[in-house]
Design a protein around this motif. Sequence first.
Motif, mmCIF file in Angstrom:
data_model
loop_
_atom_site.group_PDB
_atom_site.id
_atom_site.type_symbol
_atom_site.label_atom_id
_atom_site.label_comp_id
_atom_site.label_asym_id
_atom_site.label_seq_id
_atom_site.Cartn_x
_atom_site.Cartn_y
_atom_site.Cartn_z
ATOM 1 N N SER A 50 -4.544 1.559 5.004
ATOM 2 C CA SER A 50 -3.605 0.876 5.635
ATOM 3 C C SER A 50 -4.297 0.110 6.992
ATOM 4 C CB SER A 50 -2.530 1.608 6.377
ATOM 5 O OG SER A 50 -1.714 0.885 7.350
ATOM 6 N N SER A 51 -4.102 -1.333 7.330
ATOM 7 C CA SER A 51 -4.571 -2.152 8.556
ATOM 8 C C SER A 51 -3.983 -1.290 9.874
ATOM 9 C CB SER A 51 -4.052 -3.395 8.222
ATOM 10 O OG SER A 51 -2.738 -3.583 8.443
ATOM 11 N N LEU A 80 0.884 -1.133 0.007
ATOM 12 C CA LEU A 80 -0.158 -0.098 0.004
ATOM 13 C C LEU A 80 0.898 1.317 -0.109
ATOM 14 C CD1 LEU A 80 -2.675 -0.950 2.689
ATOM 15 C CD2 LEU A 80 -2.751 -1.547 0.092
ATOM 16 N N PRO A 106 4.181 -4.378 6.948
ATOM 17 C CA PRO A 106 3.494 -4.057 5.776
ATOM 18 C C PRO A 106 2.591 -4.836 5.118
ATOM 19 C CG PRO A 106 5.751 -4.570 5.397
ATOM 20 C CD PRO A 106 5.615 -4.613 6.771
ATOM 21 N N TYR A 107 1.580 -4.629 4.703
ATOM 22 C CA TYR A 107 0.576 -5.678 4.039
ATOM 23 C C TYR A 107 0.973 -5.780 2.511
ATOM 24 C CZ TYR A 107 -3.724 -7.606 2.069
ATOM 25 O OH TYR A 107 -4.626 -8.400 1.509
ATOM 26 N N SER A 126 0.201 3.804 1.337
ATOM 27 C CA SER A 126 0.243 4.593 2.785
ATOM 28 C C SER A 126 1.389 3.931 3.667
ATOM 29 C CB SER A 126 -1.176 4.513 3.310
ATOM 30 O OG SER A 126 -1.456 3.043 3.493
ATOM 31 N N GLU A 127 1.599 2.714 3.220
ATOM 32 C CA GLU A 127 2.764 1.936 4.181
ATOM 33 C C GLU A 127 4.004 1.808 3.503
ATOM 34 O OE1 GLU A 127 -0.493 -1.256 6.286
ATOM 35 O OE2 GLU A 127 0.956 -2.079 4.892
#
Length: 223
Positions: free
Chosen positions: A123-124, A63, A129-130, A65-66
């Motif tokens: 993001s989770s 992502l 990181p996913y 964002s990550e």
Amino acid sequence: MKILNVSITVRDLEKAAQFYRDVLLLPVETTPTSAEVAIGSSRLTLTTGDGFEGVHHLAFGILPSEFELAHEWLARRVTMLEADGSELILGSDDWKSRSLYFLGPEGIILEFIARDADVSIVSSGGENPYMVSISEVGIGVEDVLATVATLSEDLAIPNFYDLSSTFASMGGHDGLLIVVQRDRLWFPNKVSKSARGPLVVQIESPARKSRVNLGSGISVVSG
């Protein structure tokens, strides 16, 4: 186009499985002869075999964002690769992406890629990181343009942004086949040639269920 599964061979199955499980912290299921790595919505299947030379290339989508989290997280676990003195590698205006490259088992060139197309995914908030999916698969062939024509005609895979006699990208933001001439050296370290050996890529695409054999044990399967 989405990449559902990538199957490759490794010489040391236990060591390869250990890397994905203990270094990248991915779910791994093993049998005496194989290992299956869950990478978001995709799967990486490893089997024992030594009938290849060169190295593979895979990119895992992360992502946007990550990205900073992923950079710090990776740097604590692996040796990062650089281009022009930087670990952060920007894609072209067409690609709209940021990447981090590193080496995996048996020299495989791995990549985390964050695409602007995924900027809306939240993001989770986890510590790791996913990884969304296998975003790219490198394929080394004798004739890039002929391979592109075959994949386009038989599997309805569109060209992305790159098309030359040595390098082409096919698919879309959700999944790309990176088709290169076999003697071309992989970016960014420009040391290793593409693997000449077993590689099966299963994709989800609008084409009817079909299989295209590209030689040297390389196949792309739709459906």
